[in-house]
Write a protein that holds these residues in place. Structure first.
Motif, PDB file in Angstrom:
ATOM      1  N   SER A   1       1.031  -1.636   0.157  1.00 44.21           N
ATOM      2  CA  SER A   1       0.203   0.067   0.254  1.00 44.21           C
ATOM      3  C   SER A   1       1.587   1.245   0.040  1.00 44.21           C
ATOM      4  O   SER A   1       1.821   0.846   0.709  1.00 44.21           O
ATOM      5  N   SER A   2       0.582   2.348  -0.264  1.00 45.95           N
ATOM      6  CA  SER A   2       1.276   3.628  -0.668  1.00 45.95           C
ATOM      7  C   SER A   2       0.867   4.461   0.896  1.00 45.95           C
ATOM      8  O   SER A   2      -0.018   3.553   1.276  1.00 45.95           O
ATOM      9  N   PRO A   3       1.800   5.252   1.265  1.00 48.61           N
ATOM     10  CA  PRO A   3       1.599   5.853   2.141  1.00 48.61           C
ATOM     11  C   PRO A   3       0.185   5.681   2.676  1.00 48.61           C
ATOM     12  O   PRO A   3      -0.180   7.023   2.064  1.00 48.61           O
ATOM     13  N   HIS A   4      -0.228   6.129   3.957  1.00 49.05           N
ATOM     14  CA  HIS A   4      -2.139   6.444   4.280  1.00 49.05           C
ATOM     15  C   HIS A   4      -1.919   6.266   5.594  1.00 49.05           C
ATOM     16  O   HIS A   4      -1.076   5.811   6.738  1.00 49.05           O
ATOM     17  N   PHE A   5      -3.221   6.681   5.968  1.00 51.02           N
ATOM     18  CA  PHE A   5      -3.324   7.086   7.347  1.00 51.02           C
ATOM     19  C   PHE A   5      -4.725   6.145   7.895  1.00 51.02           C
ATOM     20  O   PHE A   5      -5.691   6.555   6.524  1.00 51.02           O
TER      21      PHE A   5
ATOM     22  N   THR B   1      -9.715   5.638   5.473  1.00 47.65           N
ATOM     23  CA  THR B   1      -8.040   4.975   4.909  1.00 47.65           C
ATOM     24  C   THR B   1      -7.945   7.059   4.556  1.00 47.65           C
ATOM     25  O   THR B   1      -8.729   6.982   3.341  1.00 47.65           O
ATOM     26  N   THR B   2      -7.023   7.455   5.036  1.00 47.97           N
ATOM     27  CA  THR B   2      -6.615   8.090   3.890  1.00 47.97           C
ATOM     28  C   THR B   2      -5.188   8.302   3.728  1.00 47.97           C
ATOM     29  O   THR B   2      -3.650   8.267   3.838  1.00 47.97           O
ATOM     30  N   PHE B   3      -5.230   8.455   1.850  1.00 46.14           N
ATOM     31  CA  PHE B   3      -3.485   8.448   1.274  1.00 46.14           C
ATOM     32  C   PHE B   3      -2.698   9.016   0.491  1.00 46.14           C
ATOM     33  O   PHE B   3      -3.567  10.407   0.830  1.00 46.14           O
ATOM     34  N   LEU B   4      -1.276   9.647   1.375  1.00 50.05           N
ATOM     35  CA  LEU B   4      -0.817  10.991   1.205  1.00 50.05           C
ATOM     36  C   LEU B   4      -0.560  11.175  -0.551  1.00 50.05           C
ATOM     37  O   LEU B   4      -0.697  12.101  -0.093  1.00 50.05           O
ATOM     38  N   TYR B   5      -0.391  10.225  -0.689  1.00 43.81           N
ATOM     39  CA  TYR B   5      -0.069  10.568  -2.341  1.00 43.81           C
ATOM     40  C   TYR B   5      -1.007  10.124  -3.739  1.00 43.81           C
ATOM     41  O   TYR B   5      -0.834   8.371  -3.965  1.00 43.81           O
ATOM     42  N   PRO B   6      -1.929  10.397  -3.588  1.00 43.88           N
ATOM     43  CA  PRO B   6      -3.266   9.876  -4.741  1.00 43.88           C
ATOM     44  C   PRO B   6      -2.475   9.649  -6.215  1.00 43.88           C
ATOM     45  O   PRO B   6      -3.297   8.846  -6.377  1.00 43.88           O
ATOM     46  N   LYS B   7      -1.894  10.473  -6.423  1.00 45.67           N
ATOM     47  CA  LYS B   7      -1.376  10.128  -7.768  1.00 45.67           C
ATOM     48  C   LYS B   7      -0.427   8.967  -7.870  1.00 45.67           C
ATOM     49  O   LYS B   7      -0.498   8.291  -8.927  1.00 45.67           O
ATOM     50  N   GLU B   8      -0.245   8.699  -6.620  1.00 45.10           N
ATOM     51  CA  GLU B   8       1.074   6.550  -6.524  1.00 45.10           C
ATOM     52  C   GLU B   8      -0.162   6.086  -6.842  1.00 45.10           C
ATOM     53  O   GLU B   8       0.183   4.700  -7.481  1.00 45.10           O
TER      54      GLU B   8
END
Length: 163
Positions: A76-80, A146-153
């Motif tokens: 998963s890409s960075p998220h919280f 869930t919130t992804f920090l880099y949506p473009k990724e």
């Protein structure tokens, strides 16, 4: 205490247990849920990642249990998350990073049986950096966010150091 009293007290306790036991058994049966592995419904989450809801509904208030399958090399890409989560590795090696770097070299490999607590708001990324893939079971209290920090990724993909 007389002999009669010493014999009567245990007999009354046993009789009470016998009277209550059927109602306890009947009450307990309605609360159990059994899900066999072949009945778990996996849904595609992208890049080969599959998610299954085992108990509850993560989108609604209350406890939920989900499983996530990460194929080899996908994280998963960075998220919280908006809620605390309890994660147990049930198959393979799951790699967990505790920052926003998405650097597979900075992860901690967690083998089958390992546990990790994710605090609400704790930025992380995770998945299978190795060749075998991994399945984790996640327990939390919904509604889940869930919130992804880099949506473009995107939500999942091949990890690489971002910063």
């Amino acid at each position: 205490m007389s002999l009669k009293t010493r014999l009567l007290v245990p007999a009354l306790g046993f009789a009470t247990l016998l009277a209550v036991a059927p109602s306890l058994s009947a009450q307990s049966d309605k609360d159990f849920q059994i899900t066999l592995p072949e009945n778990i419904v996996w849904k595609d989450a992208g890049h080969g990642v599959k998610i299954a809801v085992v108990y509850g509904d993560p989108s609604k208030p209350g406890q939920y249990v989900i499983r996530a399958h990460f194929p080899p090399g996908v994280m998963s890409s960075p998220h919280f998350h908006g809620e605390d989560r309890h994660v147990t590795v049930i198959q393979g090696t799951w790699n967990a990073g505790k920052d926003d770097s998405w650097d597979p070299a900075a992860t901690v490999p967690l083998t089958t049986g390992s546990y990790m607590f994710h605090p609400a708001g704790g930025v992380h990324y995770d998945g299978s950096a190795g060749a075998e893939g991994a399945i984790v079971q996640i327990v939390g209290m919904g509604p889940s966010k869930t919130t992804f920090l880099y949506p473009k990724e995107g939500d999942f993909g091949k990890p690489r150091k971002l910063n």
